[in-house]
Scaffold this motif. Structure first.
Motif, PDB file in Angstrom:
ATOM      1  N   LYS A 108      42.360  21.636   6.373  1.00  0.00           N
ATOM      2  CA  LYS A 108      41.063  21.749   5.700  1.00  0.00           C
ATOM      3  C   LYS A 108      39.930  21.811   6.728  1.00  0.00           C
ATOM      4  N   GLY A 109      40.233  21.328   7.953  1.00  0.00           N
ATOM      5  CA  GLY A 109      39.177  21.322   8.960  1.00  0.00           C
ATOM      6  C   GLY A 109      38.094  20.311   8.651  1.00  0.00           C
ATOM      7  N   GLU A 110      38.422  19.372   7.815  1.00  0.00           N
ATOM      8  CA  GLU A 110      37.497  18.264   7.514  1.00  0.00           C
ATOM      9  C   GLU A 110      38.337  17.097   7.001  1.00  0.00           C
ATOM     10  N   TYR A 111      37.821  15.912   7.159  1.00  0.00           N
ATOM     11  CA  TYR A 111      38.481  14.760   6.562  1.00  0.00           C
ATOM     12  C   TYR A 111      37.800  14.558   5.207  1.00  0.00           C
ATOM     13  N   THR A 112      38.571  14.727   4.140  1.00  0.00           N
ATOM     14  CA  THR A 112      37.944  14.721   2.819  1.00  0.00           C
ATOM     15  C   THR A 112      37.373  13.334   2.500  1.00  0.00           C
ATOM     16  N   PRO A 113      36.375  13.267   1.620  1.00  0.00           N
ATOM     17  CA  PRO A 113      35.795  11.968   1.251  1.00  0.00           C
ATOM     18  C   PRO A 113      36.867  10.988   0.760  1.00  0.00           C
ATOM     19  N   LYS A 114      37.846  11.514   0.022  1.00  0.00           N
ATOM     20  CA  LYS A 114      38.891  10.621  -0.501  1.00  0.00           C
ATOM     21  C   LYS A 114      39.673   9.997   0.661  1.00  0.00           C
ATOM     22  N   THR A 115      40.047  10.818   1.617  1.00  0.00           N
ATOM     23  CA  THR A 115      40.793  10.306   2.768  1.00  0.00           C
ATOM     24  C   THR A 115      39.928   9.360   3.593  1.00  0.00           C
ATOM     25  N   MET A 116      38.668   9.747   3.827  1.00  0.00           N
ATOM     26  CA  MET A 116      37.818   8.920   4.690  1.00  0.00           C
ATOM     27  C   MET A 116      37.492   7.571   4.066  1.00  0.00           C
ATOM     28  N   LYS A 117      37.455   7.547   2.749  1.00  0.00           N
ATOM     29  CA  LYS A 117      37.189   6.261   2.076  1.00  0.00           C
ATOM     30  C   LYS A 117      38.338   5.289   2.421  1.00  0.00           C
ATOM     31  N   LEU A 118      39.557   5.809   2.359  1.00  0.00           N
ATOM     32  CA  LEU A 118      40.730   4.974   2.659  1.00  0.00           C
ATOM     33  C   LEU A 118      40.783   4.621   4.138  1.00  0.00           C
ATOM     34  N   ILE A 119      40.534   5.614   4.981  1.00  0.00           N
ATOM     35  CA  ILE A 119      40.568   5.368   6.435  1.00  0.00           C
ATOM     36  C   ILE A 119      39.496   4.333   6.805  1.00  0.00           C
ATOM     37  N   ASN A 120      38.318   4.469   6.236  1.00  0.00           N
ATOM     38  CA  ASN A 120      37.242   3.511   6.562  1.00  0.00           C
ATOM     39  C   ASN A 120      37.598   2.097   6.116  1.00  0.00           C
ATOM     40  N   GLU A 121      38.312   2.011   5.013  1.00  0.00           N
ATOM     41  CA  GLU A 121      38.751   0.681   4.559  1.00  0.00           C
ATOM     42  C   GLU A 121      39.687   0.050   5.613  1.00  0.00           C
ATOM     43  N   ILE A 122      40.565   0.869   6.161  1.00  0.00           N
ATOM     44  CA  ILE A 122      41.489   0.365   7.201  1.00  0.00           C
ATOM     45  C   ILE A 122      40.720   0.014   8.477  1.00  0.00           C
ATOM     46  N   LEU A 123      39.797   0.905   8.858  1.00  0.00           N
ATOM     47  CA  LEU A 123      39.026   0.649  10.085  1.00  0.00           C
ATOM     48  C   LEU A 123      38.216  -0.634   9.935  1.00  0.00           C
ATOM     49  N   ASP A 124      37.567  -0.800   8.803  1.00  0.00           N
ATOM     50  CA  ASP A 124      36.737  -1.998   8.597  1.00  0.00           C
ATOM     51  C   ASP A 124      37.577  -3.267   8.672  1.00  0.00           C
ATOM     52  N   ALA A 125      38.731  -3.228   8.036  1.00  0.00           N
ATOM     53  CA  ALA A 125      39.574  -4.432   8.014  1.00  0.00           C
ATOM     54  C   ALA A 125      40.060  -4.800   9.409  1.00  0.00           C
TER      55      ALA A 125
END
Ligand code: BG6
Length: 473
Positions: free
Chosen positions: A253-270
């Motif tokens: 897709k050449g982008e990290y979709t909002p759905k994916t980034m929401k999950l990734i950010n949850e992992i990064l924050d934790a």
């Protein structure tokens, strides 16, 4: 067998290898060290020499490939045979070796599918930060350009093999050098930087008008909640984002979709972790995202996940995987065993449905994927030579035949529903050196006696040939 008659002419029926796992000869002809050499020596568990001695015996393995009906082989170029430090002047002996190897393949009607990087970063660059160091991406692009200019006989290229396995094994699981555990910042950054390296090479290939096709290889591990509850589903989604979706989005897709980034950010924050995306990075990914000619999909097993609310721990012992060891990832979840799913000698889940599911998913979610090859799939087993072995002994491996049969059936089912998958490479062509398990985990169609390098045919090779003979020519 008749099922495969539905396949198109020219369907790719291959065997897979990787330079460091088959070549041996790690200290000859000016080859430089990879990130593995000193690490393995220090561990003292097993040596990458002689592996399957492919450096010297490739004509024998290519002859076997031909004899048993294969029409393609996956190979990788050892970056360090050409540039011992990853950059500088090329070593002619290394260049000559690969020309000889590719010629042998082509003369025998075996099409080479060639990866530029299969877990074997040059030691010099590894010491300098490996994929975390953006300068190393420049060196990778230079090395790729050299290969495209030099090896004109190769028409099918893969940039990097299994970007996640590197990031995960190096920085989360810690069973690849540099053995970091749950270093989430490095793991996510390595993923992004590898994607950048891939995209820059694809753009170079396309802008340079090279004759041939290019793609990359992801290993995909579908993640299922177990048992099915909303909490466990969320844990599975988080793990999927980290292991699959981030890389698939970035590639196709050449982008990290909002759905994916929401999950990734949850992992990064934790995990108090962060990802550094620099200006212009996403333009590079975007440009490359429609230019991949094909996608190499490696599939071994799914994982099963449950919610978990504690610190990260992993009792990985060097032989298992996170699917069955007690792997608990803070901010993500924990791997659990699904008792309904059979497992291998190494406790890997055996689940052909997972292959069907993931093929369907990528074809629906990533319309930029033009064509798929299964670039690895196979069964790792403990196997011994029978007593009184002779040259004609056939090694009996019914479990492997069953495994491949079930997975090819899953592939055919996905194909019949419109998924454009046009090739299957068994992992592996011959028995090889396994990164974390040395020489006692065998995957090959051909048994290798590592004491004298003799090859013996396995029943799975006979079966593989029958299938190849049945496919439309
Ligand atoms: C893939 C790799 O991850 O799995 C191969 O691309 C590897 O290089 C294969 O050998 C099987 O893994 P293992 O650990 O069983 O050798």
């Amino acid at each position: 067998l008749n099922r495969v008659q539905s396949l198109p002419k020219g369907f790719i029926w291959g065997g897979a290898t990787a330079a460091y796992q088959v070549e041996g000869a790690t200290k000859v002809d000016g080859k430089g060290k990879t990130m593995w050499d000193d690490y393995l020596q220090a561990q003292g568990r097993f040596s990458p020499d002689p592996a399957s001695d492919f450096y010297h015996r490739y004509p024998e393995d290519i002859a076997l490939s031909k004899k048993y009906g294969l029409n393609a082989i996956r190979l990788s170029i050892a970056w360090t045979r050409i540039f011992p430090k990853g950059y500088g002047e090329p070593v002619q002996a290394g260049v000559d070796y690969y020309h000889r190897l590719f010629k042998e393949c082509l003369d025998n009607g075996i099409t080479p599918y060639v990866s530029l990087h299969h877990f074997d970063s040059p030691k010099t660059l590894f010491d300098d930060g490996d994929w975390l160091n953006r300068k190393n991406i420049d060196y990778f692009v230079d090395y790729a350009k050299f290969c495209f200019d030099e090896f004109k006989e190769v028409k099918n290229w893969f940039t990097i093999n299994e970007l996640i396995s590197l990031a995960f094994s190096q920085y989360i699981q810690g069973n690849f050098p540099p053995n970091h555990h749950f270093d989430v910042t490095s793991a996510i950054q390595a993923q992004h930087n590898e994607l950048l390296a891939h995209a820059r090479v694809v753009n170079l290939f396309k802008d340079g008008g090279y004759d041939g096709r290019i793609g990359l290889i992801h290993v995909l591990q579908p993640v299922y909640p177990y048992p099915v509850t909303p909490e466990n589903q969320h844990a599975a989604d988080l793990d999927d984002a980290f292991m699959n979706a981030f890389l698939l989005d970035g590639t196709f897709k050449g982008e990290y979709t909002p759905k994916t980034m929401k999950l990734i950010n949850e992992i990064l924050d934790a995990n108090d972790a962060h990802l550094d995306i620099q200006l212009g990075d996403m333009d590079i990914l975007k440009k490359a995202s429609t230019r991949n000619d094909f996608f190499g999909l490696n599939y071994y097993q799914p994982s099963f996940f449950a919610a978990y609310d504690g610190d990260s721990t992993n009792t990985f012992n060097g032989t298992g995987t996170k699917g069955t060891t007690s792997f608990k990832f803070k901010g993500v979840g924990q791997a659990v065993k699904n008792p309904d799913i059979p497992t291998t000698d190494w406790d890997w889940n055996i689940d052909p449905e997972g292959l069907y599911d993931i093929l369907k998913r990528v074809s629906i979610e990533y319309p930029n994927i033009k064509e798929i090859f299964i670039t690895e799939n196979g069964l790792g087993m403990k196997e011994d030579l029978p007593e009184g072995v002779t040259d004609d002994t056939i090694i009996d491996d019914p479990k492997r035949i069953d495994f491949v049969d079930q997975h090819v059936a899953a592939l055919l089912k996905a194909r019949s529903e419109g998924v454009n998958v046009n090739g299957y490479f068994i992992w592996s062509l011959q028995d090889q050196f396994s990164w974390a398990n040395g020489y006692n985990k065998r995957y090959g169609l051909f048994f290798v006696d590592f004491t004298n390098q003799k090859r013996y045919v396995k029943k799975s090779a006979l079966w593989y040939k029958e299938l190849a003979d049945t496919m439309p020519k």
